[in-house]
Write an enzyme that holds these catalytic residues in place. Structure first.
Site, PDB file in Angstrom:
ATOM      1  CE  LYS A  22      -1.592   1.711   4.201  1.00 20.06           C
ATOM      2  NZ  LYS A  22      -1.565   3.052   4.283  1.00 20.06           N
ATOM      3  CG  ASN A  23       2.422   2.511   3.516  1.00 24.72           C
ATOM      4  OD1 ASN A  23       1.481   2.768   3.132  1.00 24.72           O
ATOM      5  ND2 ASN A  23       2.403   2.483   4.883  1.00 24.72           N
ATOM      6  CB  CYS A 116      -5.430  10.513  11.877  1.00 19.85           C
ATOM      7  SG  CYS A 116      -3.032   9.650  11.851  1.00 19.85           S
ATOM      8  NE  ARG A 121       0.534  10.658  10.521  1.00 13.36           N
ATOM      9  CZ  ARG A 121      -0.240   9.476   9.879  1.00 13.36           C
ATOM     10  NH1 ARG A 121      -1.451   9.021   9.886  1.00 13.36           N
ATOM     11  NH2 ARG A 121       0.774   9.140   8.803  1.00 13.36           N
ATOM     12  CG  ASP A 305       3.527   1.372  10.059  1.00  5.56           C
ATOM     13  OD1 ASP A 305       3.697   2.052   8.756  1.00  5.56           O
ATOM     14  OD2 ASP A 305       2.917   2.105  10.482  1.00  5.56           O
ATOM     15  NE  ARG A 397      -6.670   4.350   6.509  1.00  6.02           N
ATOM     16  CZ  ARG A 397      -5.981   5.258   6.900  1.00  6.02           C
ATOM     17  NH1 ARG A 397      -5.709   4.864   8.240  1.00  6.02           N
ATOM     18  NH2 ARG A 397      -4.856   5.773   6.470  1.00  6.02           N
TER      19      ARG A 397
END
Ligand code: EPZ
Length: 418
Positions: A22-23, A116, A121, A305, A397
């Site tokens: 994803k990233n 968030c 952030r 993560d 997500r």
């Protein structure tokens, strides 16, 4: 909002094929804004953040065709519109369009991302770096508006912190700037290296891949290219931790073990029984898993993560563990939910103290952010009884249909649409 109903203690066995990152997909999709020619991508994961980014790029006028194997994107006829709060609020990575839009149009308007679940952030490192390339910013009504008088001009930029997103934004802004840009103190995550490899295949001139010193020589324009997205090292790490937690033999395939060195080192130190092959990792049952101390940090250190997932494992390991979170100021939202499942974790400032030897017992829990949610799935799968995970949209997500993925190896997870 969907729920997952997870039946614990099922025997898991077999092979999991890890999907694309994803990233990596997010910045690479955004980089297509820089070119008037097509970019064909392979191994793009079918996850909500990526699909939201595709929707955003379509709003800008990008032509996108997607099938199971390939995603083709052409940004020749773009209309430059601003990314509004609703989009940016949902997906922080939309801040990455700043660099490419400034490079392409000389101006860009994007809603301030706001905070968030895991922290405030801010985007100061992005903005200060872009100002070094000649951008003038003003902030008004919750928007950040950037303008350049002529063309972006290459410069030397020193990042105060190896921000992943800021490094990606600055690389994309520099590839067609006038002259050379040198980014010192750059982040070194594998997803940044993947972005650079894709840009080089599009004709960019970038050196220092994978290091904290990246130099970019501006080029006139970019050309048609094809690129395969790397495997998602966080999804792979999540499933490796799952195999260790449930003490089952599992093979995790489509993995680059080079991207998981810090996790493998820690799991071996805890007593896990792993075999590393060129493109996969096999986890075997182990006699005893002992607690340990871990500190998260920028790549190649232990990734933030995977912090929540490791905490889940530590809760059922022998003895005490500690995790110090150094990247985000509020990334322990999963602690209260893990404690509801039977963990015994206390938090003091940036460190979580985990008492091991606990047994997870199924309960109703709430997802709060992407990686916190998956730590609750791992706990649910090793719990006695049934766990109900609410707000599964957080999980979707970054993980493709996790109930199907894990269902293939024997996990009993049902999705309840509400
Ligand atoms: C990327 O976020 C990842 N997201 C995150 O993954 C990951 O946790 C993070 O990098 C760290 O590895 C994507 O790649 C889409 P940062 P990013 O800029 O770029 C501070 C997931 O679960 N900071 O490296 O937003 C910031 O507040 C997500 O997939 C500033 O102060 O992370 C944070 O404390 C979660 N000013 C730290 O740096 C800035 O201008 C790291 O942020 C930018 C960042």
């Amino acid at each position: 909002m969907d729920k997952l109903i997870i039946q614990g203690k099922e025997i898991l066995k077999g092979t999991i094929n890890v999907h694309g990152a994803k990233n990596s997909s997010l910045p690479i999709l955004v980089s297509s804004l820089l070119s008037e020619e097509s970019l064909s991508l392979f191994n793009v994961p079918n996850v909500d953040d990526v699909n939201n980014m595709i929707t955003l790029l379509k709003c800008f006028g990008a032509k996108i065709r997607k099938n199971k194997k390939q995603l083709s994107i052409n940004c020749k006829n773009l209309k430059n519109i601003s990314a509004d709060y609703d989009i940016v609020r949902k997906m922080r990575a939309s801040i990455l369009i700043l660099g490419p839009l400034l490079s392409r149009f000389g101006n860009a308007k994007i809603s301030l991302p706001g905070g968030c679940a895991i922290g405030t952030r801010p985007i100061d490192i992005h903005l200060k770096g872009l100002e070094k390339l000649g951008v003038k910013f003003e902030i008004a009504n919750g928007f950040v508006i950037g303008n350049i008088s002529n063309k972006l001009v290459g410069n030397k930029i020193k990042l105060p912190f190896p921000s992943v997103g800021a490094t990606e934004n600055l690389i994309m802004a520099s590839v067609m700037a006038k002259g050379e840009t040198l980014i010192e103190g750059a982040a070194r995550e594998p997803e940044i290296e993947d972005l650079c490899k894709c840009l080089i295949s599009m004709g960019a001139n970038i050196d220092g891949l994978g290091t904290n010193k990246i130099s970019i020589q501006g080029v006139e324009n970019l050309r048609k290219a094809r690129h395969r997205i790397i495997s998602d090292r966080i999804v792979a790490g999540t499933f490796i931790i799952l195999a260790v937690m449930t003490n089952n033999k599992l093979e995790i395939k489509n993995v680059n073990p080079q991207h998981l060195v810090s996790l493998i080192k820690i799991l071996l130190k805890m007593g896990a029984n792993l075999k590393t092959l060129s493109k996969s990792i096999i986890v075997y049952p182990s006699k005893k898993i002992n607690g340990t101390k871990v500190k998260t940090g920028p790549y190649p250190n232990f990734p933030t993560d995977l912090q929540a997932q490791l905490m889940s494992l530590m809760s059922i390991s022998n003895g005490k563990s500690q995790i110090k979170e150094t990247i985000f100021e509020n990334r322990f939202m999963h602690v209260s939910e893990l404690n509801r499942l039977g963990a015994n974790i206390k938090v003091n400032k940036d460190t979580a103290y985990i008492h091991g030897n606990q047994t997870f017992k199924g309960a109703q829990v709430m997802a709060s952010d992407l990686r916190a949610s998956v730590s609750l799935v791992l706990a649910g799968l090793s719990a006695e009884g049934k766990t109900i995970l609410n707000r599964v949209y957080h999980l979707d997500r970054g993980y493709e249909k996790i109930e199907e993925y894990l269902g293939h190896i024997g996990a009993k997870i049902k999705r309840k649409k509400t």
